[in-house]
Design an enzyme around this catalytic site. Sequence first.
Site, PDB file in Angstrom:
ATOM      1  N   LYS A  17       0.730  -1.120  -0.045  1.00  0.00           N
ATOM      2  CA  LYS A  17       0.108  -0.069   0.093  1.00  0.00           C
ATOM      3  C   LYS A  17       0.823   1.254  -0.044  1.00  0.00           C
ATOM      4  O   LYS A  17       0.382   2.239  -0.687  1.00  0.00           O
ATOM      5  CB  LYS A  17      -0.997   0.070   1.149  1.00  0.00           C
ATOM      6  N   GLY A  41       3.600  -1.159   8.851  1.00  0.00           N
ATOM      7  CA  GLY A  41       4.993  -0.499   8.462  1.00  0.00           C
ATOM      8  C   GLY A  41       4.452  -0.344   6.829  1.00  0.00           C
ATOM      9  O   GLY A  41       4.261  -1.258   6.023  1.00  0.00           O
ATOM     10  N   HIS A  42       5.199   0.783   6.146  1.00  0.00           N
ATOM     11  CA  HIS A  42       5.306   1.044   4.634  1.00  0.00           C
ATOM     12  C   HIS A  42       6.713   1.092   4.562  1.00  0.00           C
ATOM     13  O   HIS A  42       7.217   2.057   5.150  1.00  0.00           O
ATOM     14  CB  HIS A  42       4.436   2.099   4.277  1.00  0.00           C
TER      15      HIS A  42
END
Length: 417
Positions: A17, A41-42
């Site tokens: 995402k 977490g990204h």
Amino acid sequence: MMKADVIVGIQWGDEGKGKIVDKLALEYDMVCRSQGGHNAGHTIWVDGVKYALHLIPSGVLNPKAINVVGNGVVLSPESIIKEMEQFENLEGRLFISDKAHLNLSYHALIDQAKERLKGDKAIGTTGKGIGPSYSDKINRIGHRVGELLDPEALCTKILDYFAQNKPIFDVMDIHAPAREELLAELNGFKANLAPYITDTTQMLWKALDEDNQKVLLEGAQGTMLDIDHGTYPYVTSSSTVSAGACTGLGINPKDIGKVTGIVKAYCTRVGNGPFPSEDLGEDGARLGKQGHEFGTTTGRARRCGWFDAVATRYASRLNGCDELALMKLDVLDGFDEVKVCVAYEYNGKEIDYVPVDLENVTPIYKTFKGWTNSVGVRKFEDLPASAQEYVKVIEEVAKTKVGIISTSPERDDTIIL
């Protein structure tokens, strides 16, 4: 009046995402996070530079975008302050809801202690205090971000909480902090975060109703981890579906515009719980290696398997997806064959839906010819023919069109259909 578009994870989280929100955020005036905490977490790569985001919305990499942390988030002050250090001059660009709940250090201690006490029945949480923080919220004994503005009063409330729960904390070997230390910590949080705390619901209403701003909403985790609709009890503690974006930010269903569901071209899951299309052999290990499947937050190796079109169709319907963004197609490069789970066998029958008892289904696969050389491709017609066919099959079985395809971690290695 403008509508707010939604980005939502369709699998068990970790779908990519961050990259899509980062890319789309260039077109939006405001990016808002609706739920979850720093267990999410990204990882975003821009021009070879890696950014790890856990609480700050992915729109932070667009210098023109306003970033909002909504009331549905459980906020670790310590975590967001550390995260903010990656960026310069966030005042006027980052806002935190005064109604978001605090996730304090003792919540993580409770989380880890409970997992230890469960032994082999542990859920496999990140140990970041998310569940205990949401539990306090639902039990109406939690503390909200706005309370940081009066550290003395908040300090007294927290110490009262420890006194009231002393027998339970003693079993967990958790001890109340000294008042001086706790107060110093809370004063530090206030000093760092006070300029960012506001009524973000009113802010969002104004952006949509009066200012005609383009707004993008993002959640954390994925649909199959939703507290109601996921693989309970192996789920997160919040509503990860598109409807959760409404309650997590204070907007109504009529405010929602386009919904984009994010899926990997295969499947992964972190932690325990059912995962029908998991591959425990060489292919699963290879997917993990080629996809660099390690958690952004925990560093844990992700469980890997083939694309589950049954779960994707279920999640797409739950979220009202207008389109899918298919991530990490390039990770499948080099496989002689790739598989798609198109149905389940359950109690001796073939089914095409997700039952509550997902532990006891067997995946039914269709196998397709593999491909090479999809890395970095930016036009659909330039993809290998078998990769194009794979995308079309996913559209047919999942009953949702694919509108975006990612072919590398880089922002611009993206096909827009």
